[in-house]
Design a protein around this motif. Structure first.
Motif, short mmCIF file in Angstrom:
data_model
loop_
_atom_site.label_atom_id
_atom_site.label_comp_id
_atom_site.label_asym_id
_atom_site.label_seq_id
_atom_site.Cartn_x
_atom_site.Cartn_y
_atom_site.Cartn_z
N GLY A 1 7.14 -51.50 77.92
CA GLY A 1 7.88 -52.50 78.56
C GLY A 1 7.37 -53.97 78.21
N THR A 2 5.92 -54.18 78.17
CA THR A 2 5.57 -55.37 77.65
C THR A 2 6.06 -55.82 76.28
N LEU B 1 8.53 -54.80 74.70
CA LEU B 1 10.19 -54.70 74.72
C LEU B 1 10.47 -56.20 75.13
N ALA B 2 9.73 -56.77 76.33
CA ALA B 2 10.15 -57.96 76.78
C ALA B 2 9.46 -59.28 76.22
N GLY C 1 14.71 -58.72 86.75
CA GLY C 1 13.64 -57.76 86.59
C GLY C 1 13.45 -57.17 87.77
N THR D 1 5.75 -58.94 82.19
CA THR D 1 5.83 -59.70 80.97
C THR D 1 6.65 -61.00 81.29
N ILE E 1 8.41 -54.75 81.64
CA ILE E 1 9.30 -55.74 81.40
C ILE E 1 9.19 -57.15 82.35
N SER F 1 11.17 -62.38 74.84
CA SER F 1 11.73 -63.21 75.86
C SER F 1 11.06 -64.43 76.18
N THR G 1 10.23 -50.54 83.46
CA THR G 1 10.78 -51.79 83.90
C THR G 1 9.44 -52.48 84.65
#
Length: 511
Positions: free
Chosen positions: A38-39, A41-42, A350, A213, A210, A45, A207
């Motif tokens: 998750g970290t 993937l995000a 989020g 992050t 995410i 951003s 999640t």
């Protein structure tokens, strides 16, 4: 209602007293890998705006910049991202947030940093599935901590685009691998009565990563964010090292005594393991008598149906329009008349996603998989249609300011609905649908398919938005949700409370 057979009963009902806590501990330990994913993937951003140069057409180019807490007057040079400090006559390179930086990425490099993750994930998925079958689920998850950590080290010490691209490639390898290994491990250590709840842990912890992050990255430098995130791979090793291998894998390798010890740890010292262990042994023995090649998987009705169901769920997960809605979050907040900072808006999304996924983990063993998937199809489809109508009217210069709350409501409903159904359940059912002999390879194929779709949707969505408009994109994905209703209703079996052999019987048409 039919009287339950011994095969259908939980371990507790068979006379032993199982403990759920060890299973939750093992699932949480494996799901630390999902937090890391998750970290990763995000990360783009909050990080990419700090790594991209200002828009040369921007009307908000400032005449000052802040260096080490001191405001300096500057003038723009011929290059829009190079400022000249009028106090010292030194050049200052700034990013799109007008912060002084020592590294910037060109447009093509930024695109590659974003997209190469999906390529790495697709490459790793099948080999990791095979590795999990050869050396075990537990060693595979531990091995994946190496590319996870390598990603963060390369990112922390990056001095150019090449190191960042390499870092994201290793991140993709590890993320694709954990998407195979963690759901497989969690699905095999859980008893039937809580398999769905534990199966939702992968998406839930994804999640959480995410959201972590978004929160940390919103107010820190991208290197600082990477340093903090680099703590997680060693944490995965430190916690997961003490977890047992799955009993199914150990039985498959003719290590019955080890399998019994692992199952005793997972079910508690007072649990009666006799019947459950025999059921597992029967499943493994049956699997060993069948050829587990790729050809067998597609020619055998049961495994073919499992593959169709799993790939279909992955397809509709990515073509649900989740990327379109997330990408357009800030515009939806603006349409609602909100002046919330984009960072705060992202964090709100989020939080909603994490809470809804947690609720899904509570509901999935009560409501079942099918009903949660069907509500996802229907509610997401309706939200996409309404969003399309709203932004079409807005583009056609109709005054829709009085209805600005509608897209915001649709955004929240969409995120909640996705997180209850099509967020966690495709990953959960990937581990449930396949027989033991096909699980590693088939999970690898499903994850490859998913990441290829991620790459296609991520690549094509901005192009589609420019050509046909955002409203048409929303309607495009809504059409797939209509098809999805029929797919789930007619093809997806209910796996709640069913053992592996019962699920295989349903898929093979032997209800």
């Amino acid at each position: 209602m039919d009287k339950p057979t011994l095969h259908m009963l939980s371990v507790h009902e068979k006379g032993g007293q199982t403990k759920k806590a060890p299973q939750y501990i093992a699932a949480v330990a494996a799901a630390i890998g999902a937090v890391i994913a998750g970290t990763i993937l995000a990360w783009t951003s909050p990080a990419l705006p700090q790594l991209q140069p200002p828009n040369p057409n921007s009307t908000k180019l400032p005449n000052t910049t802040i260096i080490n807490g001191v405001v300096y007057p500057v003038v723009v040079s011929e290059l829009p991202y190079i400022y000249i400090n009028r106090t010292t006559n030194e050049t200052v390179m700034v990013n799109s947030l007008f912060q002084p930086v020592d590294l910037l990425l060109e447009t093509a490099q930024s695109s590659l940093v974003s997209s190469i993750l999906a390529i790495g994930a697709a490459i790793a998925a099948l080999p990791v599935g095979v590795l999990a079958e050869k050396v075990g689920r537990r060693p595979t998850i531990l091995i994946l901590s190496v590319p996870f950590l390598l990603n963060w080290l390369l990112t922390i010490f990056a001095n150019g685009a090449g190191m960042l691209i390499a870092a994201r490639f290793f991140a993709g390898l590890a993320t694709g691998g954990i998407c195979v290994a963690a759901p497989m491990y969690i699905g095999e250590i859980a008893e039937t009565s809580i398999r769905g709840a534990l199966g939702a842990f992968f998406q839930l912890f994804l999640t959480v990563g995410i959201l972590f992050t978004f929160v940390v990255g919103g107010w820190t430098h991208w290197r600082t964010l990477s340093i903090i995130s680099a703590v997680l791979p060693p944490l995965l090793v430190a916690v997961f090292w003490w977890m047992p291998e799955t009993p199914q894998y150990l039985l498959k390798k003719n290590r019955r005594r080890d399998a019994e010890r692992a199952l005793q740890w997972l079910r508690g010292p007072n649990a009666d393991l006799t019947v459950e262990l025999e059921d597992m042994q029967k499943d493994v023995d049956q699997a060993s008598r069948q050829r587990a090649g790729m050809l067998t998987m597609v020619t055998n009705r049961t495994s073919r149906m499992a593959l169709i169901c799993s790939l279909g769920l992955m397809f509709f997960q990515q073509f649900s329009g989740i990327n379109a809605v997330i990408f357009y979050t800030n515009q939806i907040f603006t349409a609602a008349g909100s002046d919330i900072d984009p960072v705060i808006a992202t964090i709100i999304v989020g939080v909603v996603q994490t809470l809804a996924t947690y609720v899904s983990s509570l509901l999935v063993e009560k409501a079942g998989r099918r009903i949660l998937l069907l509500q996802s199809c229907v509610i997401m489809g309706l939200c996409l249609i309404i969003l399309g109508v709203f932004f079409k009217l807005q583009q056609d210069k109709y005054d829709v300011t009085a209805f600005g709350w509608i897209p915001l409501l649709c955004l929240v409903l969409f995120i909640v609905s996705f997180s209850l159904g099509f967020g966690p359940i495709p990953w959960m059912m990937m581990a449930e649908l396949f027989a033991v002999e096909f699980r590693g390879t088939a999970s690898g194929i499903a994850v490859i398919f998913n990441w290829c779709l991620v790459f296609i949707v991520t690549l094509c969505f901005p192009i589609m938005m420019e050509i046909i408009g955002i409203y048409s994109c929303f309607w495009f994905f809504a059409a797939f949700m209509v098809i999805c209703v029929f797919f789930v209703f007619f093809l997806i079996p209910e796996t709640k409370g069913k053992t592996v052999s019962q699920i295989q019987a349903i898929l093979g048409g032997r209800k």
